[in-house]
Design an enzyme around this catalytic site. Structure first.
Site, mmCIF file in Angstrom:
data_model
loop_
_atom_site.group_PDB
_atom_site.id
_atom_site.type_symbol
_atom_site.label_atom_id
_atom_site.label_comp_id
_atom_site.label_asym_id
_atom_site.label_seq_id
_atom_site.Cartn_x
_atom_site.Cartn_y
_atom_site.Cartn_z
ATOM 1 N N CYS A 14 0.798 -1.229 0.000
ATOM 2 C CA CYS A 14 0.000 0.000 0.000
ATOM 3 C C CYS A 14 0.825 1.270 0.000
ATOM 4 O O CYS A 14 0.479 2.239 -0.694
ATOM 5 C CB CYS A 14 -0.967 -0.008 1.176
ATOM 6 S SG CYS A 14 -0.179 -0.036 2.812
ATOM 7 N N HIS A 65 -1.769 0.678 7.174
ATOM 8 C CA HIS A 65 -2.292 0.765 5.811
ATOM 9 C C HIS A 65 -2.475 2.230 5.450
ATOM 10 O O HIS A 65 -2.939 3.016 6.274
ATOM 11 C CB HIS A 65 -3.623 0.021 5.683
ATOM 12 C CG HIS A 65 -4.215 0.117 4.306
ATOM 13 N ND1 HIS A 65 -3.581 -0.387 3.190
ATOM 14 C CD2 HIS A 65 -5.378 0.683 3.856
ATOM 15 C CE1 HIS A 65 -4.317 -0.153 2.125
ATOM 16 N NE2 HIS A 65 -5.407 0.504 2.499
ATOM 17 N N ASP A 89 -8.460 3.862 -3.020
ATOM 18 C CA ASP A 89 -7.467 2.915 -2.530
ATOM 19 C C ASP A 89 -7.037 1.988 -3.655
ATOM 20 O O ASP A 89 -7.760 1.062 -4.023
ATOM 21 C CB ASP A 89 -8.033 2.107 -1.362
ATOM 22 C CG ASP A 89 -6.960 1.382 -0.566
ATOM 23 O OD1 ASP A 89 -5.834 1.246 -1.095
ATOM 24 O OD2 ASP A 89 -7.244 0.953 0.561
#
Length: 280
Positions: free
Chosen positions: A67, A106, A121
């Site tokens: 991420c 994250h 995302d």
């Protein structure tokens, strides 16, 4: 940001725009072309999240990332097409008991699209979920048969997080972290607090170096595929699609490198794969 080179990497032929449907299409192309992976961690390489390093790794060298890398790249892309955005830090709740409060490991994005705020995302190891308007109860369906829902569950600045992203769908369409469930299961919680580069560096360092965590003890690769999801954890490959779920065990370094290329769109030579701890 060499936008044309990025668009070529993800096979996006249209000229991107700042409209909601266009941003969703761009993110989907990114997700389907760039695998989620932690393999540099397992090779003992540092994870660098500055813009040039991320672009070089993912776009120039054809690798994937997790991420902190993926959403750094996608955030830079959004900025290049005129979509203002900033990072948010989240607590991944997938597969954890309700009373467990994990660290913020994250990163996702808050983007200004069509006059509103949206959760974006491109770097979660899960479904090809389109950007969601930051609204309590916003829902979306994904091609792997899962439903997703965004709920406001806390006050601004609360420790548990102000917002919760949930998923309801087949466990076989995940990377193995999801527990069996009949209805909604938490994916991650987040708030809208400002995040500075040092926050990201600190969280990225913890994620990539702390012993005995998922990203320092397992070899992870995943990617949404048309109509489904593919996941490889160590030698175990799972392919979920409209016709069901197939599983097999990776045989050797050549098989591992070939599977990375053909399934996960990750460029890695057989020689590099052979240096991974699980294949030594």
């Amino acid at each position: 940001m060499d936008l044309d080179r990025y668009l070529d990497r993800i096979g996006f032929v249209a000229r991107p725009s700042d409209e909601p449907d266009a941003v969703a299409a761009l993110q989907s192309a990114h997700r389907l072309a760039i695998g989620f992976e932690n393999l540099d961690v397992m090779l003992g390489r540092p994870i660098r999240i500055d813009a040039p390093s991320v672009f070089d790794k993912i776009v120039v060298n054809g690798r994937g990332g997790y991420c902190f890398e993926q959403n750094r790249l996608f955030g830079d892309v959004l900025a290049a097409i005129g979509v203002a955005n900033r990072p948010l830090l989240a607590r991944v709740r997938l597969g954890l008991a309700q009373d467990v409060l994990p660290p913020r490991t994250h990163v996702c994005l808050l983007a200004a699209i069509a006059g509103g705020e949206w959760l974006v995302d491109a770097g979660f190891g899960g479904s090809d979920l389109a950007p969601l308007p930051l609204e309590d109860g916003a829902e979306a369906q994904t091609a792997d048969g899962a439903r997703h829902r965004l709920r406001r569950t806390g006050e601004r600045g609360s420790l548990e997080g102000e917002w919760l992203l949930e998923r309801a769908g087949p466990v076989s369409a995940t990377d193995g972290r999801a527990a069996a469930h009949g209805d909604w299961q938490a994916q991650y919680t987040f708030d809208l607090a400002q995040v500075v580069p040092g926050d990201l560096e600190q969280a990225n360092h913890w994620t990539s170096t702390r012993p005995d965590t998922r990203f320092t003890s397992l070899h992870v690769a995943s990617i949404p595929v048309v109509g489904g999801f593919a996941s490889m954890v160590d030698r175990d490959l799972t392919m979920h699609g409209a016709n069901g779920t197939e599983r097999r065990v990776i045989a050797d370094a050549a098989d591992y490198a070939r599977t990375l290329r053909e399934v996960f769109r990750i460029a890695m030579t057989e020689q590099e794969a052979a240096r991974l701890p699980l294949l030594r």
